[in-house]
Design an enzyme around this catalytic site. Structure first.
Site, PDB file in Angstrom:
ATOM      1  N   LYS A  49       0.874  -1.183   0.000  1.00  0.00           N
ATOM      2  CA  LYS A  49       0.000   0.000   0.000  1.00  0.00           C
ATOM      3  C   LYS A  49       0.905   1.226   0.000  1.00  0.00           C
ATOM      4  CE  LYS A  49      -2.059   2.940   2.029  1.00  0.00           C
ATOM      5  NZ  LYS A  49      -1.887   4.385   1.651  1.00  0.00           N
ATOM      6  N   GLU A  93       9.072   1.084  11.231  1.00  0.00           N
ATOM      7  CA  GLU A  93      10.134   2.058  10.986  1.00  0.00           C
ATOM      8  C   GLU A  93       9.442   3.420  11.043  1.00  0.00           C
ATOM      9  OE1 GLU A  93      12.345   4.532   9.923  1.00  0.00           O
ATOM     10  OE2 GLU A  93      12.575   3.798   7.863  1.00  0.00           O
ATOM     11  N   CYS A 139      12.960  10.364   7.722  1.00  0.00           N
ATOM     12  CA  CYS A 139      12.737  10.002   9.123  1.00  0.00           C
ATOM     13  C   CYS A 139      14.010  10.195   9.945  1.00  0.00           C
ATOM     14  CB  CYS A 139      12.231   8.577   9.231  1.00  0.00           C
ATOM     15  SG  CYS A 139      13.210   7.422   8.280  1.00  0.00           S
ATOM     16  N   GLU A 168       8.917  15.955  15.592  1.00  0.00           N
ATOM     17  CA  GLU A 168       9.396  15.730  14.231  1.00  0.00           C
ATOM     18  C   GLU A 168       8.660  16.684  13.283  1.00  0.00           C
ATOM     19  OE1 GLU A 168       8.418  11.963  12.241  1.00  0.00           O
ATOM     20  OE2 GLU A 168      10.477  11.964  11.507  1.00  0.00           O
TER      21      GLU A 168
HETATM   22  P1  ADP Z   1       2.862  10.722   7.086  1.00  0.00           P
HETATM   23  O1  ADP Z   1       2.271  11.460   8.242  1.00  0.00           O
HETATM   24  O2  ADP Z   1       4.311  10.922   6.910  1.00  0.00           O
HETATM   25  O3  ADP Z   1       2.075  10.852   5.820  1.00  0.00           O
HETATM   26  P2  ADP Z   1       1.582   8.303   7.827  1.00  0.00           P
HETATM   27  O4  ADP Z   1       2.007   7.445   8.954  1.00  0.00           O
HETATM   28  O5  ADP Z   1       0.324   9.064   7.952  1.00  0.00           O
HETATM   29  O6  ADP Z   1       2.801   9.216   7.496  1.00  0.00           O
HETATM   30  O7  ADP Z   1       1.466   7.458   6.499  1.00  0.00           O
HETATM   31  C1  ADP Z   1       2.357   6.412   6.139  1.00  0.00           C
HETATM   32  C2  ADP Z   1       1.585   5.345   5.417  1.00  0.00           C
HETATM   33  O8  ADP Z   1       0.620   4.788   6.308  1.00  0.00           O
HETATM   34  C3  ADP Z   1       0.793   5.821   4.208  1.00  0.00           C
HETATM   35  O9  ADP Z   1       0.799   4.804   3.214  1.00  0.00           O
HETATM   36  C4  ADP Z   1      -0.600   5.997   4.764  1.00  0.00           C
HETATM   37  O10 ADP Z   1      -1.606   5.899   3.791  1.00  0.00           O
HETATM   38  C5  ADP Z   1      -0.680   4.847   5.739  1.00  0.00           C
HETATM   39  N1  ADP Z   1      -1.661   5.003   6.817  1.00  0.00           N
HETATM   40  C6  ADP Z   1      -2.085   6.149   7.393  1.00  0.00           C
HETATM   41  N2  ADP Z   1      -3.004   5.895   8.342  1.00  0.00           N
HETATM   42  C7  ADP Z   1      -3.169   4.550   8.377  1.00  0.00           C
HETATM   43  C8  ADP Z   1      -3.958   3.652   9.156  1.00  0.00           C
HETATM   44  N3  ADP Z   1      -4.783   4.096  10.096  1.00  0.00           N
HETATM   45  N4  ADP Z   1      -3.857   2.342   8.910  1.00  0.00           N
HETATM   46  C9  ADP Z   1      -3.001   1.882   7.987  1.00  0.00           C
HETATM   47  N5  ADP Z   1      -2.231   2.651   7.219  1.00  0.00           N
HETATM   48  C10 ADP Z   1      -2.302   3.979   7.401  1.00  0.00           C
END
Ligand code: ADP
Ligand code: MG
Length: 496
Positions: free
Chosen positions: A192, A267, A301, A400
């Site tokens: 994903k 990570e 990161c 961050e």
């Molecule tokens: P950032 O804040 O840097 O965008 P995120 O942690 O929100 O980082 O996103 C990293 C990845 O996790 C993306 O692919 C995002 O779509 C996915 N993601 C965000 N929220 C969820 C969730 N609740 N469950 C699973 N995947 C998620």
């Protein structure tokens, strides 16, 4: 430089014109609901293309495809040298098309083309080749048990269906960090990609089909984290979730995965300290530390976002940093002269601007940058920003930011700086600049971080493990350690 003076490769134009569905069972399929979402070009704020907006039904199809492929053994039971050959062939194909791969990521999320073409894409290729070599080396042990007359040995079995959820900061590289070890060990994958930068994952899946990966081994579902991502984590047939992203989302994924004891590796975020000692080579320390924060617009990161400078050289270093930040070339990501591109999205732009405002309010002093960079173009451009006079408890020294903003602070002695550097919920990486070998090893030993760079910053290698301490996560990607994330150990007793 405007979009019109930056030419897109014909292959990219052709790819953008495709209908971007999910990639399931080696076929491109639209969302069951028919929903799509916009993919924005951060350099122009214009919609680049639309991609499928996946939901639970699409995730279910992808996970079932991955499970069928896993159970049929078309992948896990393929001779390991054949798995290795396929991984290697995929690396070769990316190498042949390296300009396409590099341009696609730069276009999609804004990293300078120099970085994607000569940095991250070559690293991705190298990573696949390194992991191709491991496919034939996933070995067990023979154990000299004392329990009686037995022959005891271990084997490493693939964990099964892996959900790989990745962020937008290094789209292709993050995809390959996950796929490499998972595929080498015989797992099948549902990937994903982040909603902000889904394109290279889709292209990669098509290229994998082209070199002969069997159906169901690599699947890609695009969509939002709260929809496709959440459905993937909750799916009962996902055996393991390999996540790279924010600490906050990582925690929520762990909670969901806990219900069925799905394996997880994380990570996550960082607020990495970077320490410049009085005996450092100042020129190198400054340029290395500026790269440490401004590479990829600070959207890394492991960005060295807290710089501690020995008081004796503090003024001198600050002056050099000011010059560096003010002369860094911010511009269109596809322009080969560009050293820093736009941040990825409007959301990220607002977030970084908010932190800059908070830094002012809390009394930090601005040395360079501090605002939008509209002369670089209509996109989400932000000036390389340096704050000095930062106190440890200020927000910009603790949270961050994930953008081109650095907090610089003076220190007086080594034990003091170690304890301040370690006062963070994170522990991903740390930097040290010194010409003294004792100081180097002493700090490397005391800093609580998964990686310590001495007289360097942002160096990575497929063979070197990568991962965090504390709330930066757990598990090590890359190197032989990565194999542990995708295998279960089985112990076998043979009565003699
Ligand atoms: P950032 O804040 O840097 O965008 P995120 O942690 O929100 O980082 O996103 C990293 C990845 O996790 C993306 O692919 C995002 O779509 C996915 N993601 C965000 N929220 C969820 C969730 N609740 N469950 C699973 N995947 C998620
Ligand atoms: Mg995009």
């Amino acid at each position: 430089m405007s979009e019109t003076t930056v030419s897109l490769m014909p292959e990219i134009q052709e790819f953008l014109a495709q209908t971007h569905g999910h990639f399931i069972d080696n076929a491109v399929v639209p969302s069951r609901s028919g929903a799509v979402m916009d993919d924005v070009n951060p350099a122009t704020r214009e919609v680049l293309t639309t991609v499928a907006r996946g939901g639970a039904e699409d995730v279910d199809l992808a996970v079932k495809a991955a499970k069928r492929a896993f159970e049929a053994g078309a992948w896990a039971n393929m001779p390991p040298n054949q798995r290795g050959i396929l991984l290697w062939r995929l690396a070769d194909l990316i190498e042949q098309r390296i300009d396409i791969a590099a341009q696609l990521d730069s276009l999609d999320m804004g990293m300078p083309i120099r970085q994607s073409r000569y940095g991250t894409t070559p690293m991705a290729i190298d990573h696949l080749r390194y992991m191709a070599g491991w496919a034939t080396k996933v070995e067990g042990r023979t154990i000299p048990v004392s329990a009686g007359s037995f022959f005891n040995y271990t084997v490493r079995e693939p964990v099964g269906v892996v959900a790989a959820i990745i962020p937008w900061n290094f789209p292709l590289l993050m995809a390959i960090w996950k796929l490499g070890a998972a595929l080498a060990t015989g797992c099948t994958v549902v990937l994903k990609p982040a909603e902000q930068s889904p394109l290279s994952a889709l292209m990669l899946a098509q290229w994998a089909r082209e070199v002969g990966f069997p159906a169901g081994v690599i699947n890609v579902v695009t969509g939002y984290g709260s929809e496709a991502g959440a459905a993937l984590v909750a799916h009962p047939d996902v055996d393991k979730v390999a996540f790279t992203g924010s600490t906050e989302v990582g925690k929520s994924i762990m909670k969901t995965a806990a219900d069925r004891m799905a394996r997880v590796s994380m990570e996550l975020g960082g607020k990495s300290p970077n320490i410049i000692c009085a005996d450092a080579n100042i020129k190198r320390a400054v340029s290395g530390s500026m790269l440490g924060i401004f590479m990829n617009q600070g959207e890394v990161c492991s960005a060295g976002s807290r710089i501690y400078v020995a008081r004796a050289i503090y003024d001198q270093v600050l002056e050099a940093m000011e010059t560096y930040a003010k002369t860094l070339r911010v511009g269109h990501p596809l322009d080969h002269r560009t050293q820093m591109g736009p941040v990825v999205s409007d959301e990220q732009y607002q977030r970084v601007m908010h932190y800059i405002e908070v830094a002012h309010r809390e009394g930090a002093s601005l040395i360079a940058g501090g605002g939008a960079m509209s002369e670089a173009g209509p996109g989400y451009f932000i000036q390389p920003t340096v704050f000095a006079g930062v106190e440890d408890q200020m927000t910009i020294a603790q949270e961050e930011i994930f953008g081109p903003v650095v907090a610089v602070m003076p220190f007086d002695d080594l034990d003091e700086v170690v304890s301040r550097a370690n006062q963070s919920i994170y522990g991903l990486a740390a930097g040290v600049w010194t010409e003294n070998v004792r100081t180097a090893h002493y700090l490397a030993q005391r800093l609580k971080a998964g990686t310590v760079w001495v007289n360097a910053y942002h160096v990575y290698d497929a063979a070197a493990p990568w991962g965090g301490f504390k709330q930066s996560g757990f598990g090590r990607e890359m190197g032989s350690y990565a194999l542990d994330l995708y295998t279960e150990v089985k112990d076998v007793w043979i009565g003699l």
